[in-house]
Design an enzyme around this catalytic site. Structure first.
Site, PDB file in Angstrom:
ATOM      1  N   ASP A  80       0.629  -1.273  -0.032  1.00 20.29           N
ATOM      2  CA  ASP A  80      -0.076   0.019  -0.086  1.00 20.29           C
ATOM      3  C   ASP A  80       0.929   1.277   0.167  1.00 20.29           C
ATOM      4  O   ASP A  80       1.714   1.456   0.890  1.00 20.29           O
ATOM      5  CB  ASP A  80      -0.974  -0.191   1.208  1.00 20.29           C
ATOM      6  CG  ASP A  80      -1.930   1.235   1.300  1.00 20.29           C
ATOM      7  OD1 ASP A  80      -2.027   2.004   0.334  1.00 20.29           O
ATOM      8  OD2 ASP A  80      -2.369   1.500   2.361  1.00 20.29           O
ATOM      9  N   ASP A 272      -1.886   5.684  -5.538  1.00 24.91           N
ATOM     10  CA  ASP A 272      -2.556   4.603  -4.771  1.00 24.91           C
ATOM     11  C   ASP A 272      -2.677   3.299  -5.336  1.00 24.91           C
ATOM     12  O   ASP A 272      -3.476   3.399  -6.370  1.00 24.91           O
ATOM     13  CB  ASP A 272      -3.896   5.507  -4.241  1.00 24.91           C
ATOM     14  CG  ASP A 272      -4.516   4.474  -3.188  1.00 24.91           C
ATOM     15  OD1 ASP A 272      -4.161   3.287  -2.776  1.00 24.91           O
ATOM     16  OD2 ASP A 272      -5.694   4.996  -3.167  1.00 24.91           O
TER      17      ASP A 272
END
Ligand SMILES: *[C@@H]1O[C@H](CO)[C@@H](O)[C@H](O)[C@H]1NC(C)=O
Ligand SMILES: *[C@@H]1O[C@H](CO)[C@@H](O)[C@H](O)[C@H]1NC(C)=O
Ligand SMILES: *[C@@H]1O[C@H](CO)[C@@H](O)[C@H](O)[C@H]1NC(C)=O
Ligand SMILES: *[C@@H]1O[C@H](CO)[C@@H](O)[C@H](O)[C@H]1NC(C)=O
Ligand SMILES: *[C@@H]1O[C@H](CO)[C@@H](O)[C@H](O)[C@H]1NC(C)=O
Length: 392
Positions: A80, A272
């Protein structure tokens, strides 16, 4: 890191790797045989960069395999770029979300008592994500990623996790964002890789393979630690500075599609890996909808276009730094199974009136442009991803 330092590091590492040969004679032998430079190169390859193949699930292509402890226990973690902590489910997590019986997802729970190098700390941890929270306690252990070892990495061992973590084939989260985002001031793994001199260069590169129609697929990407991904990414990289060392955040200068053109000086974007669609200011989405003749599907809450027109729609072009980054319509339009011959614009609106980031560039963008996360120079770079056939 300068070259001299790099060679010194490499040589001494090589010495420790070859215990039965004295360093002098081994090195001399290689030099004599003209093999020293290729030896160094191979050492660089083995010791100072790491490659981690990625797994995909649904439209989430960024799941990586790591090991923790001695002997190593595997964990599949979501890589992430918008958080900075590492945590995994512990074997004491017995709730349904750590054992999803409904979907048959197998969880690999970390058993601390099986690791001789695990050290429990007396700190608790609790992290809130957009999709839920997890909590437990902190400890340190050896973490291995892409063949690289991180010593004494502090991470969370979760006893309680929310539903969303149970329904995906992940055992935890591996945060790749900046230390400022780290909950409890835990040093993120990437910073430890850098400070423990594990990397040629303080960077990591993310490549995503083409979109895969299968729900659960074996390999669709690669993260390279300590170097560029020369196999999957073009060598021509254009960099922009990171504007805030929190997320991987940077300025977007403009959007253009058809005759719609918005030049701005204020839009901040974040990269992201958890976002399969584009997040864009509502006004930009309205511009794109007009230019593509898209209509709002009330039921699905997305803009749609006839799937058959996909190939004739204009590119969506981002201006970042001095460069233009086009995304073709077949990349930003997605067949989400609406059954009426329409396909969705793969984007969602973000309120751009505040000070926060108003653009989220996620998996569609990375699939087209390999992204180089340069920790040492606080910048992010983009290079054409090499896809043998098409990107979709
Ligand atoms: C995950 O990593 C471990 C240790 O490197 C390895 O034994 C295992 O085969 C890997 N699993 C997959 C699916 O790649
Ligand atoms: C963890 O490992 C220990 C030692 O091997 C074992 O006794 C224990 O049952 C394991 N715990 C779980 C929950 O699997
Ligand atoms: C590198 O990419 C930029 C932007 O696409 C382009 O202007 C430049 O000509 C390229 N350089 C080379 C050597 O290909
Ligand atoms: C968009 O507008 C800017 C500023 O007016 C201009 O420099 C640029 O050339 C325009 N781009 C297109 C594709 O119309
Ligand atoms: C949108 O519709 C108009 C009017 O029918 C048409 O002229 C235009 O070509 C269409 N645009 C696209 C991208 O299909």
């Amino acid at each position: 890191m300068n070259l001299l330092l790099l060679l010194v590091t490499t040589c001494s590492a090589a010495v420790f790797q070859v215990p039965t040969t004295t360093s002098g004679s081994f090195r001399a032998k290689l030099i004599r045989e003209g093999k020293y430079s290729s030896f160094l190169a191979s050492r660089l390859q083995q010791l100072n960069t790491g490659s981690q193949p990625l797994l995909g699930f649904s439209d989430d292509p960024c799941i990586g395999n790591i090991t923790i402890g001695s002997p190593p226990q595997s964990a599949f973690v979501f890589m992430d770029t918008t958080s900075a902590n590492l945590w995994v489910m512990g074997s004491a997590c017995t709730s349904v979300n750590c054992n999803d019986p409904l979907l048959g997802i197998i969880k690999h729970k970390f058993n601390t008592t099986k690791s001789t190098s695990f050290v429990k700390s007396n700190r608790k941890f609790n992290i809130q994500y957009g999709s839920g929270e997890c909590s437990g306690y902190l400890g340190t252990d050896t973490v291995e990623i892409g063949g690289l070892k991180i010593q004494k990495q502090e991470f969370g061992v979760a006893n309680i996790v929310d539903y969303d973590f149970g329904t995906r084939p992940i055992d935890g989260i591996f945060g790749l964002a900046w230390p400022a985002l780290s909950v409890d001031q835990v040093t993120p793994p990437m910073q430890n890789l850098v400070s423990q001199n594990q990397l040629d260069a303080p960077i990591f590169t993310i490549f995503f393979d083409k979109r895969d129609p299968d729900y659960y697929y074996p390999s669709n990407g690669l993260i390279t630690y300590g170097g560029l991904d020369t196999k999957n990414c073009n060598a021509n990289i254009s960099y922009v500075p990171v504007s805030s060392k929190t997320y991987w955040q940077f300025k977007v200068d403009g959007f253009q599609v058809g005759t719609y053109n918005r030049t701005v000086n204020r839009d901040q974007a974040i990269m992201d890996t958890g976002s399969s669609w584009f997040g864009l200011p509502y006004s930009v989405i309205a511009g794109i909808a007009t230019q593509t003749n898209a209509t709002w599907d009330l039921y699905a809450s997305v803009y749609t276009v006839p799937c058959s027109t996909m190939n004739s729609l204009p590119d969506l072009v981002f201006t970042i730094g001095a460069e233009k980054f086009p995304i073709s319509a077949p990349e930003y339009v997605e067949d989400v199974g609406l059954d009426d011959g329409t396909c969705a614009l793969a984007m969602y609106g973000i309120d751009a009136s505040g000070f926060g980031p108003s653009v989220t560039l996620g998996n569609i963008f990375i699939r087209r442009y390999c992204s180089v996360f340069d920790v040492g120079n606080a910048r992010i770079g983009f290079a054409d991803a090499i896809h043998p056939n098409s990107v979709i």
